[in-house]
Design a protein around this motif. Structure first.
Motif, PDB file in Angstrom:
ATOM      1  N   VAL A  59      35.138   6.583  38.203  1.00 39.60           N
ATOM      2  CA  VAL A  59      34.886   6.285  39.619  1.00 39.60           C
ATOM      3  C   VAL A  59      33.467   5.743  39.733  1.00 39.60           C
ATOM      4  CG1 VAL A  59      34.796   7.177  41.970  1.00 39.60           C
ATOM      5  CG2 VAL A  59      36.440   8.138  40.337  1.00 39.60           C
ATOM      6  N   ASN A  60      33.359   4.446  40.035  1.00 40.92           N
ATOM      7  CA  ASN A  60      32.058   3.782  40.076  1.00 40.92           C
ATOM      8  C   ASN A  60      31.326   3.950  41.396  1.00 40.92           C
ATOM      9  OD1 ASN A  60      32.040   2.929  37.479  1.00 40.92           O
ATOM     10  ND2 ASN A  60      32.258   0.741  37.925  1.00 40.92           N
ATOM     11  N   SER A  61      32.079   3.894  42.509  1.00 42.66           N
ATOM     12  CA  SER A  61      31.407   3.959  43.809  1.00 42.66           C
ATOM     13  C   SER A  61      32.379   4.425  44.889  1.00 42.66           C
ATOM     14  CB  SER A  61      30.840   2.589  44.192  1.00 42.66           C
ATOM     15  OG  SER A  61      31.886   1.638  44.366  1.00 42.66           O
ATOM     16  N   THR A  62      31.799   4.881  46.002  1.00 44.12           N
ATOM     17  CA  THR A  62      32.589   5.289  47.167  1.00 44.12           C
ATOM     18  C   THR A  62      31.983   4.645  48.413  1.00 44.12           C
ATOM     19  OG1 THR A  62      31.247   7.255  47.657  1.00 44.12           O
ATOM     20  CG2 THR A  62      33.047   7.518  46.081  1.00 44.12           C
ATOM     21  N   LEU A 110      35.672  15.844  54.614  1.00 45.82           N
ATOM     22  CA  LEU A 110      34.903  14.857  53.870  1.00 45.82           C
ATOM     23  C   LEU A 110      33.427  15.244  53.946  1.00 45.82           C
ATOM     24  CD1 LEU A 110      34.796  12.114  52.356  1.00 45.82           C
ATOM     25  CD2 LEU A 110      34.503  11.020  54.588  1.00 45.82           C
ATOM     26  N   THR A 111      32.857  15.602  52.803  1.00 45.24           N
ATOM     27  CA  THR A 111      31.468  16.061  52.753  1.00 45.24           C
ATOM     28  C   THR A 111      30.671  15.249  51.750  1.00 45.24           C
ATOM     29  OG1 THR A 111      31.935  17.687  51.005  1.00 45.24           O
ATOM     30  CG2 THR A 111      32.194  18.417  53.306  1.00 45.24           C
ATOM     31  N   ARG A 112      29.378  15.332  51.868  1.00 49.49           N
ATOM     32  CA  ARG A 112      28.484  14.681  50.926  1.00 49.49           C
ATOM     33  C   ARG A 112      28.655  15.277  49.533  1.00 49.49           C
ATOM     34  NH1 ARG A 112      27.035   9.945  51.496  1.00 49.49           N
ATOM     35  NH2 ARG A 112      27.676   9.788  49.344  1.00 49.49           N
ATOM     36  N   ASP A 136      31.029  13.574  40.686  1.00 53.76           N
ATOM     37  CA  ASP A 136      31.871  12.761  39.804  1.00 53.76           C
ATOM     38  C   ASP A 136      33.138  13.507  39.409  1.00 53.76           C
ATOM     39  OD1 ASP A 136      30.028  10.721  39.916  1.00 53.76           O
ATOM     40  OD2 ASP A 136      29.041  11.273  38.040  1.00 53.76           O
ATOM     41  N   SER A 137      33.008  14.793  39.126  1.00 51.74           N
ATOM     42  CA  SER A 137      34.168  15.574  38.678  1.00 51.74           C
ATOM     43  C   SER A 137      35.199  15.732  39.802  1.00 51.74           C
ATOM     44  CB  SER A 137      33.728  16.944  38.166  1.00 51.74           C
ATOM     45  OG  SER A 137      33.081  17.684  39.190  1.00 51.74           O
ATOM     46  N   LEU A 138      34.736  15.992  41.043  1.00 53.54           N
ATOM     47  CA  LEU A 138      35.679  16.137  42.151  1.00 53.54           C
ATOM     48  C   LEU A 138      36.357  14.810  42.478  1.00 53.54           C
ATOM     49  CD1 LEU A 138      33.821  18.506  44.671  1.00 53.54           C
ATOM     50  CD2 LEU A 138      35.802  19.038  43.237  1.00 53.54           C
ATOM     51  N   LEU A 139      35.605  13.719  42.440  1.00 59.39           N
ATOM     52  CA  LEU A 139      36.182  12.403  42.715  1.00 59.39           C
ATOM     53  C   LEU A 139      37.233  12.042  41.671  1.00 59.39           C
ATOM     54  CD1 LEU A 139      32.975  10.423  43.735  1.00 59.39           C
ATOM     55  CD2 LEU A 139      34.881  11.024  45.246  1.00 59.39           C
ATOM     56  N   ARG A 140      36.937  12.330  40.434  1.00 63.72           N
ATOM     57  CA  ARG A 140      37.889  12.044  39.355  1.00 63.72           C
ATOM     58  C   ARG A 140      39.131  12.928  39.484  1.00 63.72           C
ATOM     59  NH1 ARG A 140      38.270   9.640  34.527  1.00 63.72           N
ATOM     60  NH2 ARG A 140      39.596  10.639  32.987  1.00 63.72           N
ATOM     61  N   GLN A 141      38.907  14.196  39.773  1.00 61.93           N
ATOM     62  CA  GLN A 141      40.017  15.127  39.950  1.00 61.93           C
ATOM     63  C   GLN A 141      40.904  14.705  41.116  1.00 61.93           C
ATOM     64  OE1 GLN A 141      38.675  19.131  40.628  1.00 61.93           O
ATOM     65  NE2 GLN A 141      40.687  20.040  40.353  1.00 61.93           N
TER      66      GLN A 141
END
Length: 239
Positions: free
Chosen positions: A78-81, A212-214, A220-225
């Motif tokens: 995941v590169n960016s949000t 949706l929180t900062r 990175d781990s939560l986004l990937r999960q």
């Protein structure tokens, strides 16, 4: 996801843009082979050999099709949000979360797929996952409703230890449907209990949401999960 009529070798070759000189299908060559057995013919032998040769040769080119499965199996970063506002079909502004992924293996042909809350585009070395966000009020449901009272005026439930200080006329025993407290925020959908606390619109909903929180956006781990969770949903859904 690939929207192919079948997964025959020639179908996948056409999808990947691989060309071949052989114009016959395997089924068509059965009759050619049977006729050849009865009456050997050099042209028939050429067609048979060419088909089998290009079948074997083409197998190496088919390896690229595995890039799609590799992506869904976790071959990405995941590169960016970013959050974005768009207008739906009725012209109503909606919010979405966009995750930009770096593919570990190049996607040979651009594909896209969509479910109720998610839209995925895969192309080359990059994929984009667009997630429809819910902005408004959702409910957090407490376990063990028998331990709570519901306050109709406030439209919320409180534990019995606190409810003893509330007049009996302004409280009633809580049920599974009204044993909740409410929160107003921007929420992200999830189909499994991945991130807690989770919120719902009603107690019977299978789809839940988390705020949706900062912390979520910076992890990175939560986004990937979470992305892997959405991919599992895509594979299970009927498009």
């Amino acid at each position: 996801m690939l929207k192919l009529p079948d997964y025959k070798q020639k179908t996948i070759e056409r999808f990947l843009g691989l060309s071949r000189n052989d114009t016959f299908s395997g089924g068509e060559l059965i009759e050619v082979y049977q006729n050849y057995l009865k009456t050997p013919d050099e042209q028939a032998m050429f067609f048979l050999k060419q088909h089998n040769y290009e079948d074997v040769l083409g197998m190496t080119g088919l390896i690229a099709i595995r890039s799609y499965r590799k992506l869904f199996d976790g071959a990405f970063t995941v590169n960016s949000t970013e959050t974005n506002i768009y207008k739906d079909r009725n012209g109503i502004p909606q919010k979405e979360l966009i995750l930009t992924l770096q593919n570990q293996y190049p996607i040979p042909q651009r594909v896209s797929c969509q479910t109720d809350a998610f839209y995925l585009i895969c192309d080359g070395m990059q994929s984009k996952l667009r997630i429809h966000l819910f902005e408004g009020t959702l409910k957090f449901f407490f376990d063990h409703p028998e331990d709570y009272y519901y306050l109709p005026a406030e439209d919320m439930a409180i534990h019995k230890s606190v409810a003893t200080y509330v007049d009996k006329d302004f409280r009633k025993k809580a049920t599974a449907d009204n044993c909740y407290t409410k929160k107003d925020a921007i929420f992200v959908p999830q189909y499994e209990t991945l991130i807690t606390p989770f919120f719902k619109e009603s107690s019977k909903d299978k789809l839940t949401y988390f705020e949706l929180t900062r912390e979520f956006l910076d992890s990175d781990s939560l986004l990937r999960q979470y992305t892997s969770h959405v991919f599992r949903h895509f594979l299970a859904a009927k498009h």
